[in-house]
Design a protein around this motif. Structure first.
Motif, mmCIF file in Angstrom:
data_model
loop_
_atom_site.group_PDB
_atom_site.id
_atom_site.type_symbol
_atom_site.label_atom_id
_atom_site.label_comp_id
_atom_site.label_asym_id
_atom_site.label_seq_id
_atom_site.Cartn_x
_atom_site.Cartn_y
_atom_site.Cartn_z
ATOM 1 N N LEU A 19 71.539 8.961 62.909
ATOM 2 C CA LEU A 19 70.984 7.721 63.467
ATOM 3 C C LEU A 19 69.666 7.968 64.211
ATOM 4 N N GLU A 20 68.621 7.208 63.799
ATOM 5 C CA GLU A 20 67.308 7.328 64.442
ATOM 6 C C GLU A 20 66.838 6.013 65.057
ATOM 7 N N SER A 21 67.321 4.885 64.513
ATOM 8 C CA SER A 21 66.851 3.579 64.974
ATOM 9 C C SER A 21 68.038 2.644 65.165
ATOM 10 N N LEU A 22 68.090 1.955 66.322
ATOM 11 C CA LEU A 22 69.231 1.099 66.646
ATOM 12 C C LEU A 22 68.754 -0.186 67.319
ATOM 13 N N ASP A 23 69.267 -1.329 66.829
ATOM 14 C CA ASP A 23 68.979 -2.632 67.444
ATOM 15 C C ASP A 23 70.301 -3.261 67.870
ATOM 16 N N ILE A 24 70.488 -3.399 69.180
ATOM 17 C CA ILE A 24 71.722 -3.998 69.714
ATOM 18 C C ILE A 24 71.377 -5.224 70.576
ATOM 19 N N SER A 25 70.288 -5.889 70.257
ATOM 20 C CA SER A 25 69.842 -7.048 71.030
ATOM 21 C C SER A 25 70.910 -8.147 71.042
ATOM 22 N N GLY A 26 71.088 -8.754 72.211
ATOM 23 C CA GLY A 26 71.962 -9.907 72.338
ATOM 24 C C GLY A 26 73.425 -9.647 72.071
ATOM 25 N N THR A 27 73.875 -8.405 72.169
ATOM 26 C CA THR A 27 75.283 -8.074 71.904
ATOM 27 C C THR A 27 76.096 -8.121 73.199
ATOM 28 N N ASN A 28 77.386 -7.781 73.070
ATOM 29 C CA ASN A 28 78.284 -7.787 74.227
ATOM 30 C C ASN A 28 78.365 -6.431 74.925
ATOM 31 N N VAL A 29 77.465 -5.553 74.599
ATOM 32 C CA VAL A 29 77.469 -4.212 75.204
ATOM 33 C C VAL A 29 77.224 -4.323 76.712
ATOM 34 N N THR A 30 78.047 -3.611 77.482
ATOM 35 C CA THR A 30 77.910 -3.626 78.944
ATOM 36 C C THR A 30 77.416 -2.297 79.502
ATOM 37 N N ASP A 31 77.524 -1.237 78.678
ATOM 38 C CA ASP A 31 77.194 0.106 79.168
ATOM 39 C C ASP A 31 76.463 0.879 78.069
ATOM 40 N N LEU A 32 75.293 1.421 78.387
ATOM 41 C CA LEU A 32 74.487 2.155 77.398
ATOM 42 C C LEU A 32 74.743 3.658 77.416
ATOM 43 N N THR A 33 75.689 4.097 78.215
ATOM 44 C CA THR A 33 75.949 5.534 78.334
ATOM 45 C C THR A 33 76.218 6.222 76.998
ATOM 46 N N GLN A 38 70.973 11.295 71.961
ATOM 47 C CA GLN A 38 69.700 11.355 72.675
ATOM 48 C C GLN A 38 68.676 12.247 72.011
ATOM 49 N N SER A 39 69.128 13.233 71.264
ATOM 50 C CA SER A 39 68.179 14.166 70.651
ATOM 51 C C SER A 39 67.556 13.619 69.372
ATOM 52 N N ARG A 40 68.158 12.573 68.791
ATOM 53 C CA ARG A 40 67.653 12.071 67.508
ATOM 54 C C ARG A 40 67.244 10.593 67.527
ATOM 55 N N LEU A 41 67.626 9.841 68.563
ATOM 56 C CA LEU A 41 67.297 8.417 68.598
ATOM 57 C C LEU A 41 65.812 8.228 68.893
ATOM 58 N N MET A 42 65.103 7.630 67.935
ATOM 59 C CA MET A 42 63.662 7.451 68.067
ATOM 60 C C MET A 42 63.267 6.008 68.369
ATOM 61 N N SER A 43 64.172 5.059 68.079
ATOM 62 C CA SER A 43 63.848 3.642 68.295
ATOM 63 C C SER A 43 65.072 2.911 68.827
ATOM 64 N N SER A 85 66.015 7.551 80.523
ATOM 65 C CA SER A 85 65.112 8.688 80.786
ATOM 66 C C SER A 85 65.512 9.928 79.997
ATOM 67 N N LYS A 86 66.787 10.009 79.600
ATOM 68 C CA LYS A 86 67.261 11.166 78.843
ATOM 69 C C LYS A 86 66.978 11.036 77.344
ATOM 70 N N LEU A 87 66.538 9.830 76.910
ATOM 71 C CA LEU A 87 66.234 9.629 75.485
ATOM 72 C C LEU A 87 64.801 10.077 75.229
ATOM 73 N N GLN A 88 64.592 11.383 75.303
ATOM 74 C CA GLN A 88 63.251 11.941 75.262
ATOM 75 C C GLN A 88 62.572 11.843 73.894
ATOM 76 N N SER A 89 63.346 11.560 72.845
ATOM 77 C CA SER A 89 62.764 11.441 71.500
ATOM 78 C C SER A 89 62.276 10.031 71.195
ATOM 79 N N LEU A 90 62.521 9.122 72.131
ATOM 80 C CA LEU A 90 62.161 7.721 71.874
ATOM 81 C C LEU A 90 60.659 7.550 71.629
ATOM 82 N N ARG A 91 60.371 6.830 70.547
ATOM 83 C CA ARG A 91 58.993 6.440 70.254
ATOM 84 C C ARG A 91 58.816 4.924 70.375
#
Length: 735
Positions: free
Chosen positions: A183-197, A203-208, A229-235
């Motif tokens: 997984l490199e790109s994820l869109d969770i806009s407007g979902t029921n997610v309460t925690d991003l932990t 964290q090492s591969r998520l770019m978007s 802040s730990k998602l250091q690969s984010l572009r």
């Protein structure tokens, strides 16, 4: 596609296949369709066909069956967004393919994310090869309300991009997603997610990461910032807020000020968080020279030169037109943002000096994405007017304008009772260039506006609507006018407006346009003429002929319509009223009356005294007077220099040229033909020739009983025909 370019042959062909798929196919036992003859499609064309079927709204459980032919129709990128597919049809027809991409967003059926996952993971090739999956707007679980998926996201071992925006994805689902190895790109806009932990697991591969509008997030600000802040690969990071509220916890401010965060970031979207300081934004951007986009809409910052948006750094904001255009591009599917952008755009476009087709196209895209939003359609329609007002419209591509007009008509249809929206749309439509040149469905437009006219009493709306309808009707084909004329409510509506204006004794544009519309509506349309009679139109017009005796422009329109009625043989008896005939006769012979009026008066009388149709039922002496005055009056007319009338066909004149008709009737018809042939020789000379009118003229000219005046006028017309249809022979004869 470029709005100035014609559709590609591929696009035209695909559209044709979509609209004829039932004819091209044979039904199977299960009800699905298979092509009767299917060539081997290049893989890209197979993808395009599926995409086109979805876009055209013809992709359903029956039609998707054509893709069961894996040998000839091979899919790699399946776009089935907004289609009508069941879970079973999806599994049977699409999942056997070696799919690399799937967009199953907003499917209009009971298909669930769990159904899609189960079907995809049942195919080993999809489990390994699927790289992109979009299921925005779907429900996660089935109707039974089970709390676990039939298959897990983590089974899609090759998936790199996943979009689940506006679904009921929860924390448990996010945990499963974050265990996907690629997984490199994820869109969770407007979902029921309460925690991003759980994001820390990738964290090492998520770019978007797109996390727009996470209204149910319950994390403390410090924890939220720590995870990001730990998602250091984010572009690419989007944490914009759809509610456009103040950043009370200074979440964005703290994120921007955190040292060393997001070193590889290329794009950041924090739109909607009001109150973030311009200083913090400026410092963040300056420290990241690789940044290429930042979203600042609704923040109240972004006015500096660095953030103007003209250079390598694109900015979505409201400080200038460049930022607004970028916001329109980025946020076309986000209603809250589009509303905000359009509100600012309206003020920025109030005094445009040059045409801006790229802005108009962006406004159109926003309207198309939110057809059910009154607010979007209202403000967008006002922006459209600003962008097409006066000379600006001339610089817009015709196809773009046609698409815009169709969208405005859709808005008028969706919100029929909103007066300001109707005004906005009508203001744009009140353009000669649009009504005369731009391609759009004029028949449907005229019908829609007439329906809406009945529910609005506002004089401004009424004036514009009648003006638009009048011009639209004049541009319709004979067949379309016949269909429109068959709608009795249209006749009633227009006559009601005429009656209303007449009762006040006014002569204004609304009255004139209404009369013109009625005139055009009854042209060669017996059904419309019948409705006119049934709605007491003749009685009303008799009153108007007397009350507007000195208004030649009104008289011409009144007599023009009565002339249309007189052309219909079976309806002439309705005009056999002695007072009416005598009044029309007075208009024919009065030397003060303009030729424009006398001409149409003569036309009515010529049809009434014609030997064709019903027998004259009034006083015989009146009949003789009409015949005599027709002859003398026509001979006294001088042709006006302006275009007095135009005809779709000359057929109504030919019966009046029969040798058995009286000379006055013949002269009137001949004068009319000569006039239009002199005004527009190429059109009417060819019309005469193709309709057989030339032969009728020759018969009349050579008949021994033809009156000398008639013969003279007939020969004049034949000479005009000869000069225009055979110019070379005419020159030779002259020499």
């Amino acid at each position: 596609m470029d709005e100035e370019s014609p559709s590609s042959l591929t696009d035209i062909s695909m559209a044709w296949v979509c609209h004829n798929v039932e004819v091209l196919c044979v039904a199977q036992e299960d009800g699905s369709l298979h092509f009767r003859h299917c060539p081997l499609f290049p893989q890209e064309l197979s993808d395009q066909l599926l995409h086109k079927m979805a876009d055209e709204g013809v992709l359903n459980d029956r039609t998707v069956g054509v893709f069961q032919n894996l040998e000839h129709l091979r899919l790699r990128r399946a776009h089935i967004q907004s289609s009508q597919l069941s879970a079973e049809a999806f599994r049977r027809s699409l999942c056997p393919h070696k799919l690399q991409e799937l967009n199953a967003s907003h499917i209009h059926s009971n298909i669930r994310i769990s159904d899609v996952l189960h079907s995809l993971t049942s195919n080993k090739i999809c489990r390994q090869g699927l790289q992109t999956l979009m299921m925005n707007g779907l429900h996660l679980y089935g109707e039974a309300g089970e709390e676990s998926l039939q298959a897990s996201f983590s089974m899609l071992r090759g998936l790199k991009k996943l979009s689940l925006a506006w679904t009921d994805l929860d924390d448990k689902g996010l945990e499963d997603i974050c265990s996907m190895p690629m997984l490199e790109s994820l869109d969770i806009s407007g979902t029921n997610v309460t925690d991003l932990t759980p994001l820390l697991n990738c964290q090492s591969r998520l770019m978007s990461l797109t996390a727009h509008g996470l209204q149910k997030l319950e994390m403390p600000t410090s924890s939220f910032i720590l995870v990001l802040s730990k998602l250091q690969s984010l572009r690419h990071l989007d944490i914009s807020n759809e509610r456009l509220v103040r950043d009370g916890d200074n979440l964005v401010q703290q994120l921007l000020e955190r040292p060393g965060i997001f070193p590889q970031l290329v794009s950041l979207d924090v739109s909607g968080w009001r109150g973030v300081s311009n200083v913090a934004i400026q410092a963040f951007v300056e420290a990241r020279p690789g940044l290429r986009f930042i979203g600042l809409l609704g923040i109240g910052a972004g006015g500096s030169e660095l953030l103007c948006g003209d250079g390598n750094l694109k900015v979505a904001g409201e400080s200038n037109l460049t930022q607004l255009c970028e916001a329109l591009r980025r946020y076309s599917d986000r209603e809250c943002f589009i509303r905000e952008v359009l509100a600012h755009l309206y003020s920025h476009t109030s005094d445009m000096e040059e045409p801006q087709p790229h802005i108009l196209k962006l406004v159109l895209d926003g309207m198309r994405h939110h057809t059910d939003s009154l607010h979007v359609q209202l403000v967008a329609s006002a922006c459209v007017f600003n962008l097409t007002v006066q000379e600006l419209v001339l610089g817009m591509p015709l196809r773009l304008l046609g698409n815009v007009i169709q969208q405005l008509l859709t808005a008028m249809k969706n919100f029929p009772n909103h007066e300001q929206l109707q005004k906005n749309c009508l203001l744009t439509l009140c353009s000669d260039h649009i009504l005369q040149v731009v391609p759009f469905d004029r028949y449907e437009a005229a019908k829609l506006i007439m329906v809406l006219l009945g529910s609005h009493e506002d004089q401004t709306v009424q004036r514009m609507a009648v003006a638009v309808v009048s011009i639209l009707v004049s541009k319709l084909s004979t067949e379309e006018i016949s269909e429109l004329g068959a709608e009795e409510f249209i006749m009633k509506q227009l006559l009601s407006i005429v009656q209303q204006k007449a009762s006040l004794g006014v002569v204004d544009s609304t009255l004139k346009f209404a009369l013109s519309a009625l005139w055009n509506l009854t042209d060669e349309t017996p059904t419309a003429c019948r409705h006119f009679i049934q709605c007491q139109g003749i009685e009303l017009y008799m009153e108007l002929l007397e009350s507007y005796y000195s208004e030649s422009s009104i008289q011409q329109k009144l007599l023009g319509l009565l002339n249309n009625v007189a052309e219909v043989e079976e309806m002439r008896m309705e005009l056999m009223n002695e007072d009416l005939v005598e009044h029309i006769l007075s208009l024919l012979i009065n030397p003060v009356v303009e030729v424009d009026v006398s001409y149409f008066a003569g036309g009515i009388l010529a049809h009434l005294v014609s030997v064709r149709g019903p027998v004259w039922s009034l006083d015989a002496e009146l009949q003789s007077t009409v015949q005599e005055k027709l002859h003398s009056s026509v001979l006294s007319w001088s042709s006006p220099e302006h275009a007095m009338v135009s005809y779709r066909t000359l057929q109504p004149f030919y019966p009046l040229l029969h040798v058995s008709q009286c000379s006055g009737v013949q002269l009137w018809a001949l004068w009319a033909i000569q006039f239009v042939c002199c005004q527009n020789a190429p059109q009417y000379c060819n019309m005469l020739q193709s309709e057989g009118g030339t032969d009728i003229l020759r018969v009349l000219s050579s008949h021994p009983d033809t009156h000398s005046d008639v013969k003279c006028l007939t020969e004049n017309i034949l000479k005009i025909l000869e000069r225009n249809l055979h110019p070379e022979s005419s020159v030779e004869e002259f020499h």
